[in-house]
Design an enzyme around this catalytic site. Structure first.
Site, PDB file in Angstrom:
ATOM      1  N   ARG A 196       3.679  -1.907  -5.642  1.00 14.86           N
ATOM      2  CA  ARG A 196       3.694  -0.684  -6.450  1.00 14.86           C
ATOM      3  C   ARG A 196       4.922   0.175  -6.166  1.00 14.86           C
ATOM      4  O   ARG A 196       5.586   0.652  -7.089  1.00 14.86           O
ATOM      5  CB  ARG A 196       2.434   0.118  -6.119  1.00 14.86           C
ATOM      6  CG  ARG A 196       2.255   1.375  -6.948  1.00 14.86           C
ATOM      7  CD  ARG A 196       1.161   2.258  -6.340  1.00 14.86           C
ATOM      8  NE  ARG A 196       0.004   1.498  -5.956  1.00 14.86           N
ATOM      9  CZ  ARG A 196      -1.021   1.221  -6.759  1.00 14.86           C
ATOM     10  NH1 ARG A 196      -1.014   1.669  -7.980  1.00 14.86           N
ATOM     11  NH2 ARG A 196      -2.042   0.510  -6.323  1.00 14.86           N
ATOM     12  N   GLU A 220       4.952  -5.519   2.577  1.00 19.75           N
ATOM     13  CA  GLU A 220       4.840  -6.193   1.271  1.00 19.75           C
ATOM     14  C   GLU A 220       4.558  -5.192   0.159  1.00 19.75           C
ATOM     15  O   GLU A 220       3.501  -5.240  -0.476  1.00 19.75           O
ATOM     16  CB  GLU A 220       3.669  -7.184   1.308  1.00 19.75           C
ATOM     17  CG  GLU A 220       3.805  -8.317   2.266  1.00 19.75           C
ATOM     18  CD  GLU A 220       2.509  -9.129   2.361  1.00 19.75           C
ATOM     19  OE1 GLU A 220       1.469  -8.690   1.836  1.00 19.75           O
ATOM     20  OE2 GLU A 220       2.556 -10.196   2.953  1.00 19.75           O
ATOM     21  N   CYS A 264     -12.235  -3.797 -29.398  1.00 23.76           N
ATOM     22  CA  CYS A 264     -13.586  -3.596 -29.923  1.00 23.76           C
ATOM     23  C   CYS A 264     -14.564  -3.197 -28.821  1.00 23.76           C
ATOM     24  O   CYS A 264     -15.682  -3.701 -28.765  1.00 23.76           O
ATOM     25  CB  CYS A 264     -14.052  -4.892 -30.556  1.00 23.76           C
ATOM     26  SG  CYS A 264     -13.986  -6.254 -29.376  1.00 23.76           S
ATOM     27  N   GLY A 301       0.781  -1.233   0.000  1.00 23.92           N
ATOM     28  CA  GLY A 301       0.000   0.000   0.000  1.00 23.92           C
ATOM     29  C   GLY A 301       0.809   1.277   0.000  1.00 23.92           C
ATOM     30  O   GLY A 301       0.229   2.360   0.066  1.00 23.92           O
TER      31      GLY A 301
HETATM   32  C1  LIG Z   1      -1.616  -9.415   0.284  1.00 24.91           C
HETATM   33  C2  LIG Z   1      -1.056  -8.286  -0.503  1.00 24.91           C
HETATM   34  N1  LIG Z   1       0.162  -7.812  -0.171  1.00 24.91           N
HETATM   35  C3  LIG Z   1       0.731  -6.806  -0.857  1.00 24.91           C
HETATM   36  C4  LIG Z   1       0.088  -6.213  -1.941  1.00 24.91           C
HETATM   37  C5  LIG Z   1       0.808  -5.119  -2.684  1.00 24.91           C
HETATM   38  O1  LIG Z   1       0.174  -3.902  -2.580  1.00 24.91           O
HETATM   39  P1  LIG Z   1       0.856  -2.586  -3.171  1.00 24.91           P
HETATM   40  O2  LIG Z   1       1.264  -2.879  -4.541  1.00 24.91           O
HETATM   41  O3  LIG Z   1      -0.222  -1.573  -3.075  1.00 24.91           O
HETATM   42  O4  LIG Z   1       2.013  -2.265  -2.283  1.00 24.91           O
HETATM   43  C6  LIG Z   1      -1.192  -6.651  -2.314  1.00 24.91           C
HETATM   44  C7  LIG Z   1      -1.898  -6.020  -3.428  1.00 24.91           C
HETATM   45  O5  LIG Z   1      -2.965  -6.380  -3.859  1.00 24.91           O
HETATM   46  C8  LIG Z   1      -1.772  -7.726  -1.580  1.00 24.91           C
HETATM   47  O6  LIG Z   1      -2.974  -8.197  -1.902  1.00 24.91           O
END
Ligand SMILES: Cc1ncc(COP(=O)(O)O)c(C=O)c1O
Length: 382
Positions: free
Chosen positions: A268, A265, A333, A227
């Site tokens: 992005r 985790e 399309c 996030g």
């Molecule tokens: C369990 C889990 N961890 C990490 C992420 C990565 O999120 P972000 O790319 O927003 O950091 C996601 C994204 O869907 C997720 O579902």
């Protein structure tokens, strides 16, 4: 940084590899990783969310920087497995884990994020020795997100609802081998405000404290999910990394009962800025007052703007800024095939466009089978 490659590089990449194509900068990916790592307390582990972009170059680069990995399918587990990492560096989450996926994860010592009673019971039935898992909880606190990625604080397919945790723990006490040794709460998406992240993570740690004090759970790990946001437009400010790291240090100091590690985790944040999508204009069409630039690729390669309303930044390579309004359409399309309403210089057939910050949730999310256009090459620039 919105574009990992300057105009000269974009043009050279397009000429060498054809269009449409994706290009990823190894240097930018490594910079994102080391900048974030550099502000984190020792007790925070970085697990790259493979879903953002599973390109082998990216995985190898992050692995070399000592990353762990967050996987959500057998395909992702297989890609990470090919890196030959020691056990303990991989996590496996997902609300609908299939049998083969669970078996593969358990066989290779992957730490499973259990999403509810079914996961706990299925794991217990498949192991013959004590097995630590993390429990994913869908929190009761308000989830403040700008898009629909997590789905807010209402009903959710993810995790066990916080109010149902006590009943689940009672059932889990009867499990033979499975032990809940971690908590997983994912409650932020594309968040660039360090204070908001601090508040969300603070709420997660308070939830962990309650579970510890009321139910006696001992956590080796508290997984805060992903996030962390990135800018998608020049006026968007990047996440203040120093403040973010400081926030986590303060949280650890405020919760001395917790002596384990925090897991982050990000997908992005780590992968987004390294990628550029290069695509040419096929034709310009005026229709009832709207000027369309129809491109070689659309939502078959970049579906994210349609799903979330967050457009990717775009530039006309070699042409500087411009103020003509365009609706960017793909070749599919369906009138859903739109990449944004933008302002660009006067465009003509053959002009090259570059979409920046497409290293995360770019091709990995595209509808590549739709209309059977060729899958664009992904170029790893190291
Ligand atoms: C369990 C889990 N961890 C990490 C992420 C990565 O999120 P972000 O790319 O927003 O950091 C996601 C994204 O869907 C997720 O579902």
């Amino acid at each position: 940084m919105l574009f990992a490659f300057d105009d000269v590089q974009c043009r050279a990449l397009a000429e060498a590899h054809g269009t449409p194509c994706f290009a990823y900068s190894a240097a930018v990916a490594a910079e994102q990783f080391t900048a974030l790592r550099g502000v984190l307390p020792q007790r925070v582990r970085l697990a790259y969310a493979v879903k953002a972009n599973p390109h082998p170059g990216l995985l190898a680069r992050f692995a070399a920087l000592d990353a762990s990995f967050d996987c959500a399918s057998l395909g992702e587990l297989t890609r990470v497995g090919a890196l030959g990492l020691p056990p303990g560096r991989t996590f496996f989450a997902g609300p609908g884990k299939r049998e083969a996926e669970l078996v593969a994860a358990l066989a290779s010592g992957v730490r499973v994020q259990a999403e509810g009673w079914e996961d706990l019971a299925r794991i217990d039935a498949r192991v013959d020795r004590e097995t630590a898992v993390n429990l994913r909880v869908h929190p009761a606190f308000d989830i403040d997100e700008g898009s629909r990625i997590i789905g807010g604080s209402g009903p959710s397919a993810f995790g066990v609802d916080e109010e149902d945790v006590p009943a689940l723990l009672q059932r889990a006490a009867g499990l033979r081998h499975v032990r809940i040794r971690g908590l997983h709460v994912f409650a932020a998406s594309n968040q660039r405000d360090a204070a908001k992240l601090r508040a969300i993570h603070g709420a997660v740690l308070e939830l962990a404290r309650r579970l510890h004090e009321v139910h006696g759970l001992v956590f080796e790990q508290i997984d805060l999910g992903g996030g962390l946001g990135v800018p998608y437009a020049p006026e968007e400010t990047p996440l203040d990394l120093k403040a973010f790291g400081q926030g986590l240090s303060e949280l650890l100091a405020r919760h001395p009962w917790f002596t384990g590690e925090l897991i982050l985790e990000p997908g992005r944040f780590l992968a987004g800025p390294c990628g550029v999508y290069l695509v040419r204009v096929v034709r310009i069409k005026e229709s009832r007052g709207t000027r369309f630039a129809i491109l070689e690729g659309g939502i078959n390669h970049l579906i994210r703007p349609l799903l979330t309303g967050q457009p990717f930044p775009v530039k006309a390579v070699g042409q500087g800024a411009g103020e003509l309004p365009y609706t960017l359409a793909g070749p599919l399309c369906t009138s859903l095939d739109r990449l944004g309403e933008v302002r660009l210089p006067g465009l003509a057939a053959g002009d090259l466009l570059a979409f920046g910050t497409t290293g995360a949730y770019g091709l990995s999310e595209g509808m590549t089978h739709f209309l059977s256009h060729p899958v664009p090459p992904e170029v790893w620039v190291d």
